[in-house]
Design a protein around this motif. Structure first.
Motif, mmCIF file in Angstrom:
data_model
loop_
_atom_site.group_PDB
_atom_site.id
_atom_site.type_symbol
_atom_site.label_atom_id
_atom_site.label_comp_id
_atom_site.label_asym_id
_atom_site.label_seq_id
_atom_site.Cartn_x
_atom_site.Cartn_y
_atom_site.Cartn_z
ATOM 1 N N GLY A 37 0.767 -1.239 0.000
ATOM 2 C CA GLY A 37 0.000 0.000 0.000
ATOM 3 C C GLY A 37 0.793 1.281 0.000
ATOM 4 O O GLY A 37 0.252 2.358 0.249
ATOM 5 N N ALA A 38 2.091 1.192 -0.288
ATOM 6 C CA ALA A 38 2.928 2.392 -0.279
ATOM 7 C C ALA A 38 4.032 2.280 -1.324
ATOM 8 O O ALA A 38 4.318 1.209 -1.839
ATOM 9 C CB ALA A 38 3.548 2.607 1.097
ATOM 10 N N ILE A 39 4.631 3.411 -1.595
ATOM 11 C CA ILE A 39 5.764 3.499 -2.508
ATOM 12 C C ILE A 39 7.031 3.537 -1.664
ATOM 13 O O ILE A 39 7.129 4.303 -0.700
ATOM 14 C CB ILE A 39 5.664 4.777 -3.366
ATOM 15 C CG1 ILE A 39 4.474 4.654 -4.314
ATOM 16 C CG2 ILE A 39 6.963 5.057 -4.102
ATOM 17 C CD1 ILE A 39 4.068 5.953 -4.969
ATOM 18 N N TYR A 40 7.993 2.698 -2.027
ATOM 19 C CA TYR A 40 9.291 2.684 -1.344
ATOM 20 C C TYR A 40 10.356 3.119 -2.330
ATOM 21 O O TYR A 40 10.319 2.741 -3.504
ATOM 22 C CB TYR A 40 9.613 1.283 -0.818
ATOM 23 C CG TYR A 40 8.792 0.908 0.383
ATOM 24 C CD1 TYR A 40 9.291 1.102 1.668
ATOM 25 C CD2 TYR A 40 7.507 0.403 0.238
ATOM 26 C CE1 TYR A 40 8.536 0.779 2.783
ATOM 27 C CE2 TYR A 40 6.743 0.076 1.352
ATOM 28 C CZ TYR A 40 7.259 0.265 2.613
ATOM 29 O OH TYR A 40 6.506 -0.046 3.719
ATOM 30 N N LEU A 41 11.301 3.905 -1.845
ATOM 31 C CA LEU A 41 12.437 4.290 -2.674
ATOM 32 C C LEU A 41 13.659 4.457 -1.810
ATOM 33 O O LEU A 41 13.578 4.495 -0.591
ATOM 34 C CB LEU A 41 12.130 5.534 -3.503
ATOM 35 C CG LEU A 41 11.397 6.698 -2.854
ATOM 36 C CD1 LEU A 41 12.352 7.563 -2.107
ATOM 37 C CD2 LEU A 41 10.692 7.470 -3.928
ATOM 38 N N VAL A 42 14.808 4.505 -2.466
ATOM 39 C CA VAL A 42 16.080 4.600 -1.754
ATOM 40 C C VAL A 42 16.857 5.780 -2.329
ATOM 41 O O VAL A 42 16.799 6.055 -3.519
ATOM 42 C CB VAL A 42 16.884 3.276 -1.854
ATOM 43 C CG1 VAL A 42 17.234 2.938 -3.276
ATOM 44 C CG2 VAL A 42 18.121 3.296 -0.975
ATOM 45 N N THR A 43 17.571 6.478 -1.454
ATOM 46 C CA THR A 43 18.368 7.623 -1.870
ATOM 47 C C THR A 43 19.694 7.618 -1.123
ATOM 48 O O THR A 43 19.792 7.103 -0.016
ATOM 49 C CB THR A 43 17.605 8.953 -1.633
ATOM 50 O OG1 THR A 43 18.391 10.042 -2.118
ATOM 51 C CG2 THR A 43 17.272 9.172 -0.184
ATOM 52 N N GLY A 44 20.709 8.172 -1.771
ATOM 53 C CA GLY A 44 22.028 8.293 -1.156
ATOM 54 C C GLY A 44 22.848 7.022 -1.272
ATOM 55 O O GLY A 44 22.363 5.987 -1.720
ATOM 56 N N GLY A 45 24.117 7.134 -0.894
ATOM 57 C CA GLY A 45 25.003 5.976 -0.881
ATOM 58 C C GLY A 45 25.196 5.337 -2.235
ATOM 59 O O GLY A 45 25.207 4.123 -2.342
ATOM 60 N N GLY A 46 25.316 6.132 -3.273
ATOM 61 C CA GLY A 46 25.509 5.595 -4.618
ATOM 62 C C GLY A 46 24.216 5.314 -5.354
ATOM 63 O O GLY A 46 24.236 4.877 -6.501
ATOM 64 N N GLU A 47 23.087 5.547 -4.707
ATOM 65 C CA GLU A 47 21.787 5.376 -5.355
ATOM 66 C C GLU A 47 21.291 6.735 -5.834
ATOM 67 O O GLU A 47 22.007 7.727 -5.767
ATOM 68 C CB GLU A 47 20.792 4.732 -4.379
ATOM 69 C CG GLU A 47 21.167 3.334 -3.958
ATOM 70 C CD GLU A 47 21.205 2.330 -5.114
ATOM 71 O OE1 GLU A 47 20.535 2.560 -6.146
ATOM 72 O OE2 GLU A 47 21.892 1.314 -4.983
ATOM 73 N N GLN A 48 20.055 6.769 -6.309
ATOM 74 C CA GLN A 48 19.506 8.011 -6.843
ATOM 75 C C GLN A 48 19.584 9.129 -5.810
ATOM 76 O O GLN A 48 19.454 8.895 -4.613
ATOM 77 C CB GLN A 48 18.065 7.796 -7.297
ATOM 78 C CG GLN A 48 17.122 7.321 -6.218
ATOM 79 C CD GLN A 48 15.846 6.755 -6.776
ATOM 80 O OE1 GLN A 48 15.498 6.954 -7.930
ATOM 81 N NE2 GLN A 48 15.114 6.017 -5.960
ATOM 82 N N ARG A 49 19.811 10.330 -6.319
ATOM 83 C CA ARG A 49 19.926 11.498 -5.445
ATOM 84 C C ARG A 49 18.575 12.196 -5.373
ATOM 85 O O ARG A 49 18.089 12.691 -6.378
ATOM 86 C CB ARG A 49 21.002 12.432 -5.961
ATOM 87 C CG ARG A 49 22.378 11.746 -5.951
ATOM 88 C CD ARG A 49 23.493 12.702 -6.173
ATOM 89 N NE ARG A 49 23.435 13.702 -5.104
ATOM 90 C CZ ARG A 49 23.826 14.958 -5.259
ATOM 91 N NH1 ARG A 49 24.289 15.374 -6.397
ATOM 92 N NH2 ARG A 49 23.746 15.809 -4.250
ATOM 93 N N LEU A 50 18.009 12.223 -4.187
ATOM 94 C CA LEU A 50 16.739 12.899 -3.933
ATOM 95 C C LEU A 50 16.938 13.822 -2.731
ATOM 96 O O LEU A 50 16.408 13.590 -1.646
ATOM 97 C CB LEU A 50 15.634 11.868 -3.671
ATOM 98 C CG LEU A 50 15.417 10.862 -4.796
ATOM 99 C CD1 LEU A 50 14.508 9.735 -4.354
ATOM 100 C CD2 LEU A 50 14.868 11.559 -6.039
ATOM 101 N N PRO A 51 17.739 14.886 -2.941
ATOM 102 C CA PRO A 51 18.141 15.739 -1.822
ATOM 103 C C PRO A 51 16.955 16.395 -1.126
ATOM 104 O O PRO A 51 16.077 16.966 -1.758
ATOM 105 C CB PRO A 51 19.056 16.779 -2.469
ATOM 106 C CG PRO A 51 18.720 16.771 -3.917
ATOM 107 C CD PRO A 51 18.233 15.387 -4.224
ATOM 108 N N GLY A 52 16.947 16.265 0.193
ATOM 109 C CA GLY A 52 15.923 16.907 1.007
ATOM 110 C C GLY A 52 14.645 16.111 1.193
ATOM 111 O O GLY A 52 13.815 16.473 2.017
ATOM 112 N N LEU A 53 14.481 15.027 0.459
ATOM 113 C CA LEU A 53 13.237 14.263 0.578
ATOM 114 C C LEU A 53 13.053 13.715 1.987
ATOM 115 O O LEU A 53 11.952 13.754 2.543
ATOM 116 C CB LEU A 53 13.195 13.127 -0.449
ATOM 117 C CG LEU A 53 11.933 12.263 -0.430
ATOM 118 C CD1 LEU A 53 10.684 13.099 -0.689
ATOM 119 C CD2 LEU A 53 12.048 11.146 -1.453
ATOM 120 N N ASP A 54 14.134 13.233 2.596
ATOM 121 C CA ASP A 54 14.023 12.649 3.934
ATOM 122 C C ASP A 54 13.672 13.676 5.009
ATOM 123 O O ASP A 54 13.255 13.306 6.102
ATOM 124 C CB ASP A 54 15.297 11.892 4.306
ATOM 125 C CG ASP A 54 16.540 12.755 4.265
ATOM 126 O OD1 ASP A 54 16.496 13.872 3.705
ATOM 127 O OD2 ASP A 54 17.583 12.305 4.770
#
Length: 124
Positions: A37-54
């Motif tokens: 029931g939710a969307i999961y994603l990963v950022t940082g550490g060599g993965e996609q850069r989504l600055p400020g999302l966290d």
């Protein structure tokens, strides 16, 4: 569109396409996995850069058609950092969607060490 129609459109769109757009500082493309029931994603550490999302409480999400790129649905979602050790099924679902990882057999260990996994829960 009714709440149930919107929920169905979000789930269908998120399952059919492995990418979405997030409005953070600007629209950003991100790959993700739909799980429980939710969307999961990963950022940082060599993965996609989504600055400020966290640091956000909420984010605007746009799902587009995998076939023609047309907008399927837009919605607001609550943002939460995931305790990766407490959510192994969600992390495994996300790892399964990660294409072309150089270290696929150690991917989740690297994420636990270097990355942030986030859960986006759609508003209904």
């Amino acid at each position: 569109m009714t709440v149930s129609d919107n929920t169905a459109a979000i789930e269908e769109g998120a399952k059919k396409s492995g990418i979405l757009w997030l409005t953070i500082d600007r629209p950003r493309l991100a790959w993700h996995a739909w799980h429980d029931g939710a969307i999961y994603l990963v950022t940082g550490g060599g993965e996609q850069r989504l600055p400020g999302l966290d640091a956000l409480d909420r984010v605007h999400v746009t799902l587009r058609s995998k076939d023609n790129g047309a907008r399927l649905v837009e919605f607001e979602a609550a943002v939460a950092v995931v305790d990766q050790a407490a959510a192994p099924e969600a992390v495994a679902a996300l790892a399964k969607e990660r294409l072309n990882a150089q270290d696929s057999e150690h991917l989740t260990e690297r994420w636990a060490r270097d990355s942030t996994v986030l859960r986006l829960t759609p508003d209904h």
